[in-house]
Design a protein around this motif. Structure first.
Motif, PDB file in Angstrom:
ATOM      1  N   MET A  30       2.516  -3.831 -10.714  1.00  0.00           N
ATOM      2  CA  MET A  30       3.668  -3.202 -10.055  1.00  0.00           C
ATOM      3  C   MET A  30       3.321  -2.766  -8.643  1.00  0.00           C
ATOM      4  O   MET A  30       4.045  -3.070  -7.679  1.00  0.00           O
ATOM      5  CB  MET A  30       4.133  -1.997 -10.885  1.00  0.00           C
ATOM      6  CG  MET A  30       4.498  -2.329 -12.317  1.00  0.00           C
ATOM      7  SD  MET A  30       4.960  -0.851 -13.250  1.00  0.00           S
ATOM      8  CE  MET A  30       5.071  -1.529 -14.922  1.00  0.00           C
ATOM      9  N   ILE A  31       2.201  -2.054  -8.501  1.00  0.00           N
ATOM     10  CA  ILE A  31       1.808  -1.582  -7.179  1.00  0.00           C
ATOM     11  C   ILE A  31       1.264  -2.730  -6.332  1.00  0.00           C
ATOM     12  O   ILE A  31       1.464  -2.773  -5.109  1.00  0.00           O
ATOM     13  CB  ILE A  31       0.768  -0.447  -7.303  1.00  0.00           C
ATOM     14  CG1 ILE A  31       0.570   0.255  -5.968  1.00  0.00           C
ATOM     15  CG2 ILE A  31      -0.553  -0.950  -7.833  1.00  0.00           C
ATOM     16  CD1 ILE A  31       1.716   1.116  -5.562  1.00  0.00           C
ATOM     17  N   ALA A  32       0.603  -3.694  -6.958  1.00  0.00           N
ATOM     18  CA  ALA A  32       0.023  -4.813  -6.207  1.00  0.00           C
ATOM     19  C   ALA A  32       1.112  -5.680  -5.585  1.00  0.00           C
ATOM     20  O   ALA A  32       0.990  -6.104  -4.433  1.00  0.00           O
ATOM     21  CB  ALA A  32      -0.858  -5.656  -7.127  1.00  0.00           C
ATOM     22  N   ARG A  33       2.170  -5.946  -6.328  1.00  0.00           N
ATOM     23  CA  ARG A  33       3.258  -6.774  -5.794  1.00  0.00           C
ATOM     24  C   ARG A  33       3.995  -6.065  -4.664  1.00  0.00           C
ATOM     25  O   ARG A  33       4.457  -6.698  -3.718  1.00  0.00           O
ATOM     26  CB  ARG A  33       4.214  -7.153  -6.918  1.00  0.00           C
ATOM     27  CG  ARG A  33       3.644  -8.218  -7.845  1.00  0.00           C
ATOM     28  CD  ARG A  33       4.716  -8.874  -8.676  1.00  0.00           C
ATOM     29  NE  ARG A  33       4.252 -10.131  -9.243  1.00  0.00           N
ATOM     30  CZ  ARG A  33       5.016 -10.973  -9.918  1.00  0.00           C
ATOM     31  NH1 ARG A  33       6.304 -10.682 -10.117  1.00  0.00           N
ATOM     32  NH2 ARG A  33       4.526 -12.101 -10.394  1.00  0.00           N
ATOM     33  N   LEU A  34       4.137  -4.750  -4.773  1.00  0.00           N
ATOM     34  CA  LEU A  34       4.764  -3.993  -3.690  1.00  0.00           C
ATOM     35  C   LEU A  34       3.930  -4.098  -2.421  1.00  0.00           C
ATOM     36  O   LEU A  34       4.462  -4.387  -1.335  1.00  0.00           O
ATOM     37  CB  LEU A  34       4.925  -2.533  -4.109  1.00  0.00           C
ATOM     38  CG  LEU A  34       5.371  -1.573  -3.010  1.00  0.00           C
ATOM     39  CD1 LEU A  34       6.803  -1.890  -2.586  1.00  0.00           C
ATOM     40  CD2 LEU A  34       5.253  -0.134  -3.459  1.00  0.00           C
ATOM     41  N   VAL A  35       2.629  -3.882  -2.539  1.00  0.00           N
ATOM     42  CA  VAL A  35       1.742  -3.942  -1.376  1.00  0.00           C
ATOM     43  C   VAL A  35       1.716  -5.361  -0.803  1.00  0.00           C
ATOM     44  O   VAL A  35       1.701  -5.550   0.418  1.00  0.00           O
ATOM     45  CB  VAL A  35       0.322  -3.489  -1.764  1.00  0.00           C
ATOM     46  CG1 VAL A  35      -0.643  -3.678  -0.595  1.00  0.00           C
ATOM     47  CG2 VAL A  35       0.341  -2.031  -2.197  1.00  0.00           C
TER      48      VAL A  35
END
Length: 295
Positions: A169-174
């Motif tokens: 979730m956080i990796a795709r946002l970044v």
């Protein structure tokens, strides 16, 4: 004698900066402000639990089992005669610590991978994205169940399982922010000056990803509370006799018709905390969004 005075622009800018803080969209949103106050209170309860809890959360008195709310026990007692209010206070520590560790785990792993994936692209991006696709193919809580069942129940394994689930979730946002930022002129200028890829990624691109990361972390924190409570409710998370909201809810459901205090107290604590973090995250998003700040 010469009088030194500040430039008119500087004099005008200082009050504007002060006004921009208190007149930001965050402070205009009363629900976000109230949510922030509630979060501060919850954090203070978790830190001061040993001082403000009226009883030892694990102290049993079977003669007082399932007592209703009274002056001695404001929220009543559970089946083992333990004070419910004290267990709710101590459960705050377990819940917040678990959610914090889940979020930190996901950020420490997800942010660098998202930056690398978005910056370099190509095969690296494809490999990393295929791994995220596999993880996201499973429902969040189901994958956490599988990981915990494989490595054993307990607080630590529950945190690691949810941390792994939250990484994509956080990796795709970044990654999405990095894809936009790497096209900016300041990145081209840094490359032309001979800066290494590591410096460009972590010294130039990463600071521009902080705002969306903060908002996402706040929202993930709320979801982590729910998922940790779900694991504890099913007996896969925090193990007794440690006070935990999810496990208290599981214990309380067995006596819901006789003495609903334990289930209602822990359920209400989960609800208030999750709603507060969601509202706080919405306020942060409006404050950090440049388009809304200019309004």
């Amino acid at each position: 004698m010469e009088l030194q005075s500040q430039p008119p622009e500087q004099v005008l800018n200082e009050p504007d900066k002060k006004r921009s803080i208190w007149h930001s969209p965050f402070f205009k949103n009363k629900l976000s402000v109230i949510a922030g106050i509630i979060i501060i209170i919850i954090i203070m309860i978790s830190l001061l639990a040993p001082l403000i809890a009226p009883y030892d959360p694990n102290a049993q008195d079977l003669e007082k089992s399932l007592e209703p709310a009274s002056a001695a026990h404001w929220f009543g007692t559970d089946m083992q005669g333990r004070d419910i209010l004290s267990r709710v206070f101590y459960g705050t520590r377990t819940t917040l610590l678990g959610a914090l560790l889940v979020v930190l785990f996901s950020v420490v792993i997800g942010v660098p991978l998202g930056l690398i994936s978005g910056y370099f692209g190509g095969k690296i991006d494809n490999i990393i994205n295929r791994v995220w696709d596999v993880i996201l193919a499973f429902p969040t809580i189901l994958l956490a169940f599988i990981i915990v069942a494989t490595f054993g129940r307990g607080f630590e394994n529950a945190v690691i399982a949810l941390g792994i689930v939250y990484v994509p979730m956080i990796a795709r946002l970044v990654r999405s922010v990095t894809l936009v930022e790497k096209q900016q002129s300041y990145v081209d200028a840094a490359r032309s000056l001979g800066f290494s890829h590591t410096r460009v990624i972590f010294r130039h691109i990463l600071p521009n990803c902080i705002s969306p990361i903060i908002v996402q972390v706040t929202i993930d924190f709320a979801y982590a509370i729910i998922d940790l409570a779900a694991l504890s409710f099913l007996g896969l998370g925090v193990q007794p006799p440690t006070a935990d909201w999810g496990y208290m809810l599981s214990e309380g459901r067995e006596y819901l018709l006789v003495s609903p205090n334990a289930a209602l107290a822990s359920g209400f604590a989960i609800m208030i905390t999750v709603i507060s973090f969601n509202l706080f995250g919405d306020g942060l998003q409006s404050h950090l969004d440049p388009k809304q700040r200019k309004q």
